[in-house]
Design an enzyme around this catalytic site. Structure first.
Site, mmCIF file in Angstrom:
data_model
loop_
_atom_site.group_PDB
_atom_site.id
_atom_site.type_symbol
_atom_site.label_atom_id
_atom_site.label_comp_id
_atom_site.label_asym_id
_atom_site.label_seq_id
_atom_site.Cartn_x
_atom_site.Cartn_y
_atom_site.Cartn_z
ATOM 1 N N TYR A 240 55.337 18.662 80.372
ATOM 2 C CA TYR A 240 55.923 17.886 81.447
ATOM 3 C C TYR A 240 55.390 18.003 82.466
ATOM 4 O O TYR A 240 54.532 16.946 83.120
ATOM 5 C CB TYR A 240 57.169 18.979 81.955
ATOM 6 C CG TYR A 240 58.217 17.621 82.814
ATOM 7 C CD1 TYR A 240 58.441 16.703 82.576
ATOM 8 C CD2 TYR A 240 57.668 18.485 83.960
ATOM 9 C CE1 TYR A 240 59.566 15.885 83.334
ATOM 10 C CE2 TYR A 240 58.822 17.864 84.979
ATOM 11 C CZ TYR A 240 59.413 16.968 85.079
ATOM 12 O OH TYR A 240 60.148 15.823 85.901
ATOM 13 N N LYS B 53 53.664 14.497 84.777
ATOM 14 C CA LYS B 53 53.516 15.021 85.813
ATOM 15 C C LYS B 53 52.699 14.515 86.860
ATOM 16 O O LYS B 53 52.176 14.159 87.509
ATOM 17 C CB LYS B 53 54.862 15.189 86.307
ATOM 18 C CG LYS B 53 56.435 14.786 85.870
ATOM 19 C CD LYS B 53 56.645 13.306 85.923
ATOM 20 C CE LYS B 53 58.000 13.517 85.565
ATOM 21 N NZ LYS B 53 58.326 11.712 85.485
#
Length: 119
Positions: free
Chosen positions: A99, A103
């Protein structure tokens, strides 16, 4: 134009882009807003780390790349581009490595697009 899609895992980024371009036709946009994304945790030793990272790349990076490209080629002058970043991009994310990587890539894309003469 609202575009919703559930892409099969084997759809390439190019194929995804072509699907969106076909769906939007020759329309021009004042804004392109991407709200796609998701979350998957796990550190680099987690058995699901590789799969979760692939999922985060597809959900966050693919959708943002397509949105940025659409804004660049189909956006009106001063087209607003909004992509889903996260504070996780700003530091280590040992418990959600995939994640955080995804990002961070979205944040990099935002910076790169902002420096482009086409947006």
């Amino acid at each position: 134009v609202l575009f919703r899609s559930s892409l099969k895992p084997d759809v390439s980024l190019q194929e995804a882009t072509e699907l969106v371009l076909k769906a939007i036709g020759n329309n021009k946009f004042d804004a392109v807003i991407n709200v796609a994304g998701g979350w998957a945790g796990g550190n680099v030793s987690d058995p699901q780390f590789v799969n979760n990272t692939d999922l985060m790349i597809r959900q966050s990076i693919y959708s943002s790349v397509v949105a940025a490209h659409i804004a660049a080629i189909r956006g009106n002058e001063k087209c607003l581009l909004i992509l889903p970043g996260a504070a996780a991009a700003l530091g280590p994310t040992s418990f959600m490595a995939g994640y955080g990587m995804a990002k961070a890539a979205v944040h990099h894309l935002v910076k790169s697009a902002a420096g482009s003469s086409t947006l």
